[in-house]
Design an enzyme around this catalytic site. Structure first.
Site, PDB file in Angstrom:
ATOM      1  N   GLN A   1      -7.599   5.897  -7.341  1.00 48.65           N
ATOM      2  CA  GLN A   1      -7.322   7.086  -6.521  1.00 48.65           C
ATOM      3  C   GLN A   1      -6.789   8.202  -7.414  1.00 48.65           C
ATOM      4  OE1 GLN A   1      -4.371   6.727  -3.316  1.00 48.65           O
ATOM      5  NE2 GLN A   1      -5.163   8.611  -2.383  1.00 48.65           N
TER       6      GLN A   1
ATOM      7  N   HIS B   1      -7.252  -5.990   1.011  1.00 47.40           N
ATOM      8  CA  HIS B   1      -6.047  -5.178   0.790  1.00 47.40           C
ATOM      9  C   HIS B   1      -4.918  -5.662   1.702  1.00 47.40           C
ATOM     10  CE1 HIS B   1      -3.686  -1.795  -0.356  1.00 47.40           C
ATOM     11  NE2 HIS B   1      -3.966  -1.004   0.662  1.00 47.40           N
TER      12      HIS B   1
ATOM     13  N   SER C   1       0.834  -1.197   0.000  1.00 40.34           N
ATOM     14  CA  SER C   1       0.000   0.000   0.000  1.00 40.34           C
ATOM     15  C   SER C   1       0.875   1.256   0.000  1.00 40.34           C
ATOM     16  CB  SER C   1      -0.953  -0.061   1.184  1.00 40.34           C
ATOM     17  OG  SER C   1      -2.102   0.685   0.908  1.00 40.34           O
TER      18      SER C   1
HETATM   19  C1  MCU Z   1      -2.684   2.213  -1.611  1.00 38.23           C
HETATM   20  O1  MCU Z   1      -2.131   3.036  -0.607  1.00 38.23           O
HETATM   21  C2  MCU Z   1      -2.917   3.863   0.204  1.00 38.23           C
HETATM   22  C3  MCU Z   1      -3.848   4.740  -0.604  1.00 38.23           C
HETATM   23  O2  MCU Z   1      -3.105   5.511  -1.518  1.00 38.23           O
HETATM   24  C4  MCU Z   1      -4.640   5.630   0.339  1.00 38.23           C
HETATM   25  O3  MCU Z   1      -5.553   6.422  -0.375  1.00 38.23           O
HETATM   26  C5  MCU Z   1      -5.363   4.840   1.375  1.00 38.23           C
HETATM   27  O4  MCU Z   1      -5.909   5.719   2.282  1.00 38.23           O
HETATM   28  O5  MCU Z   1      -4.447   4.031   2.049  1.00 38.23           O
HETATM   29  C6  MCU Z   1      -3.712   3.112   1.283  1.00 38.23           C
HETATM   30  C7  MCU Z   1      -2.879   2.425   2.310  1.00 38.23           C
HETATM   31  O6  MCU Z   1      -1.750   2.783   2.551  1.00 38.23           O
HETATM   32  O7  MCU Z   1      -3.518   1.480   3.016  1.00 38.23           O
HETATM   33  C8  MCU Z   1      -2.862   0.855   4.062  1.00 38.23           C
END
Ligand code: MCU
Length: 423
Positions: free
Chosen positions: A261, A350, A219
């Site tokens: 996003q 996720h 992420s």
């Molecule tokens: C995919 O990474 C992020 C994403 O860009 C954000 O918009 C979201 O809030 O959080 C994701 C993340 O890091 O989840 C753990």
């Protein structure tokens, strides 16, 4: 008699080389192209992916050895337009490596900061290769250790905090380079990993090898892992997981990928990207590069990109285009098997722990960090999020000669063009 002894000695030495394989995919320097001249040119808006093989001055690379300095141009533009500047190793980097942890102290210009990381060794006798895990989730640490690598648990937030305005960034990086540095926190995190590798190098490699480092994270930390691998050529294996917008997905693809996003959100949610990217959130066509070229910065080192096609926000389709586009650089360098991509997964959660990725992950570690076996060399793109590179490029991949460089491009050395210039 003497001849026989000599032959035995040669055979023994030969065996040593076979028995202690060195990873062939890492460079000895963080920035191998630091001496390269950067070309001059103007940026023309391009709604498709810029040709990674065309230099800023308009000439095309013709040999594999040309890539070194072409990569330096891409790096320069990636800093200037997307991530912000990654300063070279500070004047002083000191620290310790033990079987349980690493400490790092950095100082420059009278400022100094420290941070630390955990170490979790696999079974067996070292020194071990290691995978730096950014953040505390989404990495299959059991699989990493079972493949023979140590896990270095790194908290990126100590080096670049989240939740701060761009004008008062915080963390070890900003203690050294100033709270209003235009460098985004992804590159600050990457800089922190580079300083960990500095300390590994100084440690003499008794616990952890300094020449066999990988990086992963999921992420936001997948974004960080991607940038970390791109900007330190000592990293032999880069494994970003479900990185989403600001990570591997091509910037140009995101506006047209339903539910992904938005660039403005990736820029605004956290100071992940550099301040300069703010001018491009509504105009990715104005960027002289895209993430396929950042993938190319990693070539020919090991790269395994993992994506989740079940969550639209994660922009897996645009990520597959980056992988396919970047794979053209790998192919041109004769290292097509060093890049793998996998988004064909069943669990939509996720950052889940996924059985599908276990084998290719371990194979990647064994090949690129351990020097054994072969790379997974797999592209398993889910039909839910399958990008089509042909729609995104007008250039074709050159057949590069294996040998010497083509005549060097006409360039004005260093000092680099002002923002707005580039190829
Ligand atoms: C995919 O990474 C992020 C994403 O860009 C954000 O918009 C979201 O809030 O959080 C994701 C993340 O890091 O989840 C753990």
């Amino acid at each position: 008699m003497i001849v026989k002894r000599l032959l035995i000695l040669i055979a023994v030495l030969g065996l040593c080389f076979v028995a202690v394989p060195r990873p062939a995919f890492a460079a000895p320097a963080e920035d191998d192209g630091a001496d390269c001249p950067i070309g001059q040119g103007t940026v023309t808006a391009n709604s498709r992916l810029p040709d990674p093989f065309t230099r800023i001055d308009g000439t095309r690379v013709t040999s594999r050895s040309d890539w070194r300095c072409r990569r330096a141009e891409i790096k320069d533009q990636a800093e200037r337009y997307v991530y912000g500047e990654k300063p070279a190793r500070p004047t002083s980097v000191t620290g310790t490596v033990s079987r349980t942890g690493i400490t790092v102290t950095v100082s420059e210009g009278g400022r100094s900061a420290s941070f630390s990381a955990g170490v979790d060794l696999p079974s067996g006798t070292g020194p071990f290769p290691a995978v730096v895990v950014l953040g505390g989730f989404g990495a299959d640490t059991a699989a990493i250790k079972a493949a023979g690598a140590a896990v270095i648990s790194y908290d990126p937030l100590a080096v670049g905090r989240e939740g701060t305005p761009r004008t008062s960034k915080q963390g070890a990086f900003y203690t050294l380079y100033g709270a209003s540095s235009g460098t985004g926190i992804l590159l600050a995190w990457a800089w922190g990993v580079s300083r960990i590798i500095d300390v590994l190098e100084q440690s003499g490699g008794t616990v952890l090898r300094a020449d066999a480092t990988g990086v992963t994270g999921c992420s936001r930390y997948g974004k960080g892992a991607f940038v970390t691998g791109a900007f330190d050529q000592r990293i032999a294996l880069t494994m970003p997981v479900e990185s989403g917008s600001g990570g591997t997905p091509i910037f140009r693809g995101i506006p047209g990928e339903s539910g992904a996003q938005p660039l403005s959100s990736a820029y605004g949610e956290q100071p992940w990207l550099g301040d300069a990217f703010g001018s491009y959130t509504g105009n990715p066509a104005g960027l002289p590069i895209d993430t396929h070229s950042v993938v190319g910065m990693i070539a020919p080192r090991g790269l395994f990109i993992m994506d989740n096609p079940h969550i639209a926000w994660l922009a897996a389709r645009s990520s597959s285009v980056a992988a396919l586009g970047g794979a053209e650089v790998y192919r041109a360098l004769g290292a097509g098997d060093a890049i793998s991509y996998w988004s064909d997964v069943s669990d939509g959660t996720h950052c889940a722990n996924r059985s599908e990725w276990r084998a290719p992950l371990q194979q990647s570690i064994q090949r690129f960090l351990g020097g054994t076996g072969s790379a997974p060399a797999v592209f398993r793109i889910s039909s839910r999020a399958a990008g089509n590179l042909a729609e995104w490029r007008t250039w074709q991949t050159p057949t590069l000669t294996a040998g010497t460089s083509s005549p060097s491009p006409s360039v004005t050395p260093s000092a680099s063009p002002s923002p707005g210039a580039g190829g």
